[in-house]
Design a protein around this motif. Structure first.
Motif, PDB file in Angstrom:
ATOM      1  N   VAL A  11       0.853  -1.184   0.000  1.00 29.38           N
ATOM      2  CA  VAL A  11       0.000   0.000   0.000  1.00 29.38           C
ATOM      3  C   VAL A  11       0.889   1.234   0.000  1.00 29.38           C
ATOM      4  CG1 VAL A  11      -0.233  -0.018   2.529  1.00 29.38           C
ATOM      5  CG2 VAL A  11      -1.942   1.150   1.154  1.00 29.38           C
ATOM      6  N   TRP A  12       0.513   2.210  -0.815  1.00 23.65           N
ATOM      7  CA  TRP A  12       1.218   3.484  -0.853  1.00 23.65           C
ATOM      8  C   TRP A  12       0.473   4.456   0.037  1.00 23.65           C
ATOM      9  CZ3 TRP A  12       5.787   4.528  -3.305  1.00 23.65           C
ATOM     10  CH2 TRP A  12       6.271   3.535  -4.154  1.00 23.65           C
ATOM     11  N   ALA A  13       1.148   4.961   1.054  1.00 22.92           N
ATOM     12  CA  ALA A  13       0.548   5.902   1.999  1.00 22.92           C
ATOM     13  C   ALA A  13       1.664   6.728   2.620  1.00 22.92           C
ATOM     14  CB  ALA A  13      -0.221   5.145   3.090  1.00 22.92           C
ATOM     15  N   SER A  14       1.291   7.708   3.364  1.00 24.05           N
ATOM     16  CA  SER A  14       2.262   8.539   4.067  1.00 24.05           C
ATOM     17  C   SER A  14       3.026   7.698   5.087  1.00 24.05           C
ATOM     18  CB  SER A  14       1.530   9.675   4.783  1.00 24.05           C
ATOM     19  OG  SER A  14       2.418  10.406   5.589  1.00 24.05           O
ATOM     20  N   ALA A  15       4.217   8.110   5.417  1.00 25.99           N
ATOM     21  CA  ALA A  15       4.961   7.470   6.508  1.00 25.99           C
ATOM     22  C   ALA A  15       4.370   7.884   7.857  1.00 25.99           C
ATOM     23  CB  ALA A  15       6.438   7.851   6.444  1.00 25.99           C
ATOM     24  N   ASP A  16       3.631   8.999   7.851  1.00 25.07           N
ATOM     25  CA  ASP A  16       2.926   9.494   9.036  1.00 25.07           C
ATOM     26  C   ASP A  16       1.446   9.171   8.846  1.00 25.07           C
ATOM     27  OD1 ASP A  16       5.272  10.791  10.216  1.00 25.07           O
ATOM     28  OD2 ASP A  16       5.123  12.134   8.482  1.00 25.07           O
ATOM     29  N   LEU A  17       0.965   8.184   9.576  1.00 27.67           N
ATOM     30  CA  LEU A  17      -0.385   7.661   9.360  1.00 27.67           C
ATOM     31  C   LEU A  17      -1.431   8.359  10.216  1.00 27.67           C
ATOM     32  CD1 LEU A  17       0.455   3.851   9.261  1.00 27.67           C
ATOM     33  CD2 LEU A  17       0.252   5.449   7.335  1.00 27.67           C
ATOM     34  N   HIS A  18      -2.596   8.613   9.610  1.00 25.90           N
ATOM     35  CA  HIS A  18      -3.768   9.144  10.307  1.00 25.90           C
ATOM     36  C   HIS A  18      -4.724   7.964  10.451  1.00 25.90           C
ATOM     37  CE1 HIS A  18      -6.839  12.509  10.926  1.00 25.90           C
ATOM     38  NE2 HIS A  18      -7.428  11.374  11.233  1.00 25.90           N
ATOM     39  N   VAL A  19      -4.820   7.443  11.656  1.00 25.56           N
ATOM     40  CA  VAL A  19      -5.566   6.221  11.936  1.00 25.56           C
ATOM     41  C   VAL A  19      -6.890   6.556  12.624  1.00 25.56           C
ATOM     42  CG1 VAL A  19      -5.517   4.082  13.282  1.00 25.56           C
ATOM     43  CG2 VAL A  19      -3.478   4.835  12.042  1.00 25.56           C
ATOM     44  N   PHE A  20      -7.953   5.898  12.147  1.00 26.59           N
ATOM     45  CA  PHE A  20      -9.275   6.061  12.757  1.00 26.59           C
ATOM     46  C   PHE A  20      -9.503   4.946  13.770  1.00 26.59           C
ATOM     47  CE2 PHE A  20      -9.697   8.211   8.667  1.00 26.59           C
ATOM     48  CZ  PHE A  20     -10.198   9.425   9.076  1.00 26.59           C
ATOM     49  N   ASN A  21      -9.974   5.323  14.947  1.00 24.66           N
ATOM     50  CA  ASN A  21     -10.332   4.388  15.999  1.00 24.66           C
ATOM     51  C   ASN A  21     -11.853   4.435  16.115  1.00 24.66           C
ATOM     52  OD1 ASN A  21     -10.221   2.657  18.215  1.00 24.66           O
ATOM     53  ND2 ASN A  21     -10.014   4.351  19.651  1.00 24.66           N
ATOM     54  N   CYS A  22     -12.512   3.521  15.418  1.00 23.93           N
ATOM     55  CA  CYS A  22     -13.972   3.513  15.332  1.00 23.93           C
ATOM     56  C   CYS A  22     -14.563   2.702  16.488  1.00 23.93           C
ATOM     57  CB  CYS A  22     -14.381   2.913  13.991  1.00 23.93           C
ATOM     58  SG  CYS A  22     -16.162   2.865  13.710  1.00 23.93           S
ATOM     59  N   ASN A  23     -15.723   3.154  16.974  1.00 21.45           N
ATOM     60  CA  ASN A  23     -16.386   2.438  18.070  1.00 21.45           C
ATOM     61  C   ASN A  23     -17.686   1.780  17.626  1.00 21.45           C
ATOM     62  OD1 ASN A  23     -18.071   4.630  17.809  1.00 21.45           O
ATOM     63  ND2 ASN A  23     -18.033   5.213  19.964  1.00 21.45           N
ATOM     64  N   CYS A  24     -17.847   1.524  16.306  1.00 21.66           N
ATOM     65  CA  CYS A  24     -19.046   0.801  15.862  1.00 21.66           C
ATOM     66  C   CYS A  24     -18.985  -0.618  16.421  1.00 21.66           C
ATOM     67  CB  CYS A  24     -19.164   0.805  14.335  1.00 21.66           C
ATOM     68  SG  CYS A  24     -18.055  -0.343  13.499  1.00 21.66           S
ATOM     69  N   SER A  25     -20.048  -1.376  16.263  1.00 24.20           N
ATOM     70  CA  SER A  25     -20.130  -2.683  16.908  1.00 24.20           C
ATOM     71  C   SER A  25     -19.004  -3.636  16.506  1.00 24.20           C
ATOM     72  CB  SER A  25     -21.488  -3.326  16.624  1.00 24.20           C
ATOM     73  OG  SER A  25     -21.663  -3.523  15.230  1.00 24.20           O
ATOM     74  N   ILE A  26     -18.647  -3.694  15.240  1.00 28.96           N
ATOM     75  CA  ILE A  26     -17.605  -4.639  14.834  1.00 28.96           C
ATOM     76  C   ILE A  26     -16.202  -4.098  15.099  1.00 28.96           C
ATOM     77  CG2 ILE A  26     -17.498  -3.945  12.393  1.00 28.96           C
ATOM     78  CD1 ILE A  26     -17.189  -7.044  11.826  1.00 28.96           C
ATOM     79  N   CYS A  27     -15.990  -2.815  14.831  1.00 35.19           N
ATOM     80  CA  CYS A  27     -14.652  -2.244  15.060  1.00 35.19           C
ATOM     81  C   CYS A  27     -14.275  -2.304  16.531  1.00 35.19           C
ATOM     82  CB  CYS A  27     -14.569  -0.802  14.547  1.00 35.19           C
ATOM     83  SG  CYS A  27     -14.530  -0.693  12.740  1.00 35.19           S
ATOM     84  N   LYS A  28     -15.249  -2.076  17.391  1.00 31.73           N
ATOM     85  CA  LYS A  28     -14.975  -2.123  18.829  1.00 31.73           C
ATOM     86  C   LYS A  28     -14.570  -3.532  19.258  1.00 31.73           C
ATOM     87  CE  LYS A  28     -16.829  -0.898  23.311  1.00 31.73           C
ATOM     88  NZ  LYS A  28     -17.918  -0.267  24.043  1.00 31.73           N
ATOM     89  N   LYS A  29     -15.293  -4.532  18.792  1.00 35.48           N
ATOM     90  CA  LYS A  29     -14.979  -5.911  19.184  1.00 35.48           C
ATOM     91  C   LYS A  29     -13.655  -6.388  18.605  1.00 35.48           C
ATOM     92  CE  LYS A  29     -19.519  -7.672  20.299  1.00 35.48           C
ATOM     93  NZ  LYS A  29     -19.381  -8.238  21.623  1.00 35.48           N
ATOM     94  N   LYS A  30     -13.340  -5.943  17.376  1.00 35.65           N
ATOM     95  CA  LYS A  30     -12.084  -6.361  16.738  1.00 35.65           C
ATOM     96  C   LYS A  30     -10.940  -5.402  16.999  1.00 35.65           C
ATOM     97  CE  LYS A  30     -13.042  -6.693  12.466  1.00 35.65           C
ATOM     98  NZ  LYS A  30     -13.030  -6.990  11.047  1.00 35.65           N
ATOM     99  N   GLN A  31     -11.216  -4.290  17.680  1.00 35.69           N
ATOM    100  CA  GLN A  31     -10.228  -3.220  17.859  1.00 35.69           C
ATOM    101  C   GLN A  31      -9.639  -2.846  16.502  1.00 35.69           C
ATOM    102  OE1 GLN A  31      -7.455  -3.878  21.039  1.00 35.69           O
ATOM    103  NE2 GLN A  31      -9.079  -4.263  22.509  1.00 35.69           N
ATOM    104  N   ASN A  32     -10.555  -2.592  15.562  1.00 35.65           N
ATOM    105  CA  ASN A  32     -10.196  -2.305  14.174  1.00 35.65           C
ATOM    106  C   ASN A  32      -9.788  -0.851  13.996  1.00 35.65           C
ATOM    107  OD1 ASN A  32      -9.898  -2.442  11.399  1.00 35.65           O
ATOM    108  ND2 ASN A  32     -12.066  -2.108  11.023  1.00 35.65           N
ATOM    109  N   ARG A  33      -8.537  -0.558  14.292  1.00 35.18           N
ATOM    110  CA  ARG A  33      -7.988   0.769  14.001  1.00 35.18           C
ATOM    111  C   ARG A  33      -7.418   0.704  12.599  1.00 35.18           C
ATOM    112  NH1 ARG A  33      -7.166  -0.761  19.095  1.00 35.18           N
ATOM    113  NH2 ARG A  33      -7.959   0.611  20.720  1.00 35.18           N
ATOM    114  N   HIS A  34      -7.673   1.730  11.790  1.00 37.44           N
ATOM    115  CA  HIS A  34      -7.284   1.658  10.390  1.00 37.44           C
ATOM    116  C   HIS A  34      -7.056   3.041   9.787  1.00 37.44           C
ATOM    117  CE1 HIS A  34     -11.665   2.100  10.579  1.00 37.44           C
ATOM    118  NE2 HIS A  34     -11.544   2.774   9.445  1.00 37.44           N
TER     119      HIS A  34
END
Length: 180
Positions: A66-89
């Motif tokens: 994946v091509w992206a910045s070396a400085d990442l802007h990560v979202f920490n979502c609290n929806c039902s699945i992201c919270k259970k999986k700790q899906n930061r992305h």
């Protein structure tokens, strides 16, 4: 040093500035043919200012770049699945993502609106990327599934996925993160 002269690029030449040393070292190490160098140019032009990260699942069956910045802007979502999986992305355009191997080893989970595609490895169960509902034209990449050495920093922003419709409407830039 005294008496040294600087090489000035001639007409049509590109001044690489501080990158000239890296370029010379690369050429010395790899000695690319003209054809190989030509294949590298589109990436260098299209992804200016970005870093090529590689990553994948735990067992190695799924690998991507994946091509992206070396400085990442990560979202920490609290929806039902992201919270259970700790899906930061972090989110990238689909054109900045390439699955290198493992398409046949991915399975997909959807729920509710079925817009988000939660793909994970059939062998080890790790979700290293997915297609987010907020950005169906992009990918949400799990920074903890990237190989070491290319990330300089991570800034995390909480996203209120529990109230998804309102949060997406109020967020000024989330939908634009998948635009090239």
């Amino acid at each position: 040093p005294a008496g040294a002269t600087a090489d000035v690029p001639g007409p049509g030449a590109i001044d690489l500035g501080a990158q000239s040393g890296h370029s010379a070292a690369f050429q010395e190490r790899h000695r690319p043919s003209c054809e190989e160098a030509a294949r590298l140019l589109p990436d260098a032009y299209e992804y200016r200012g970005l870093v090529k990260h590689t990553g994948g699942c735990h067992c190695g069956a799924v690998c991507f770049e994946v091509w992206a910045s070396a400085d990442l802007h990560v979202f920490n979502c609290n929806c039902s699945i992201c919270k259970k999986k700790q899906n930061r992305h972090f989110i990238v355009p689909a054109s900045h993502f390439k699955l290198l191997k493992g398409d046949d080893n991915l399975t997909t989970y959807t729920f509710n609106t079925h817009q988000a595609k939660h793909m994970f490895c059939k062998t080890c169960g790790v979700q290293s990327f997915y297609t987010p509902r907020s950005n169906p034209d992009g990918y949400g990449i799990a920074p903890h599934c990237l190989d070491d050495g290319t990330v300089q920093s991570i800034i995390t922003e909480d996203f209120n996925g529990k109230d998804w419709e309102k949060a997406v409407k109020e967020h000024k830039t989330i939908r634009d993160t998948s635009k090239p």
